[in-house]
Design a protein around this motif. Sequence first.
Motif, PDB file in Angstrom:
ATOM      1  N   PRO A 194      51.175 -62.206 -12.260  1.00  0.00           N
ATOM      2  CA  PRO A 194      49.782 -62.425 -12.784  1.00  0.00           C
ATOM      3  C   PRO A 194      49.748 -63.956 -13.093  1.00  0.00           C
ATOM      4  N   ALA A 252      42.628 -59.757  -7.060  1.00  0.00           N
ATOM      5  CA  ALA A 252      43.735 -59.899  -6.264  1.00  0.00           C
ATOM      6  C   ALA A 252      43.439 -60.696  -5.034  1.00  0.00           C
ATOM      7  N   ILE A 299      45.898 -61.269  -9.983  1.00  0.00           N
ATOM      8  CA  ILE A 299      47.123 -60.733  -9.360  1.00  0.00           C
ATOM      9  C   ILE A 299      47.480 -61.217  -8.219  1.00  0.00           C
ATOM     10  N   ILE A 320      54.137 -58.615  -7.755  1.00  0.00           N
ATOM     11  CA  ILE A 320      52.940 -59.256  -7.884  1.00  0.00           C
ATOM     12  C   ILE A 320      53.373 -60.169  -9.085  1.00  0.00           C
TER      13      ILE A 320
END
Length: 196
Positions: A22, A131, A39, A20
């Motif tokens: 951010p 996301a 994300i 991931i």
Amino acid sequence: MKPKNITDIKFDKCEDSKYINPIRMIFKDNGKRRVWDIIEVHNSVATLLYHKDKDSFIFVKQFRPAVYLKEHKDSTHQECGYTYELCAGLMDKEKSAKQTAKEEILEECGYDVKLDNINEITEFYTAVGFAGSKQVLFYAIIDDSMKVNNGGGIDDENIEIIFIKKQEVRNFIFDKSYPKTSGAMFAVLWFLENVK
């Protein structure tokens, strides 16, 4: 409730990850400045497996830390953090969605399925609020002749294979005592409606 076989749980900041990233997006919407935290994650595949010899669907059961984080304070589930899902995996290598699905079926469930027998249902976006990753959804009809190992995942994965009879699967997907993904629920309903 504590999950079975999971011990020494603690939480920490995630400062670097290969899974991931951010990001904060700043933009104007109808002239108004907005800030949105995102994300960035890999896209993924998931495959609904129907075992014709057993007249059953295959699900994978595994511990999901993110589900545990949300559930552990007030969960009524006996196995907090465990979910029932389709066989799935990240598209984090330079491979097609179908090839990724084939490899995940072999690793997680132990069946060697030819690419021609893996059929696309559709694709959709998940976690669109933070996301926005894409998942390609497949199905495959399998039998005992395709079984080559016990599955369970690779490296340190701990995946349990669950068979649910076709006649019981509709009740299973709506039974809230079995935490599951929306993709699994959709795939089952699609299969029951479209594959005869």
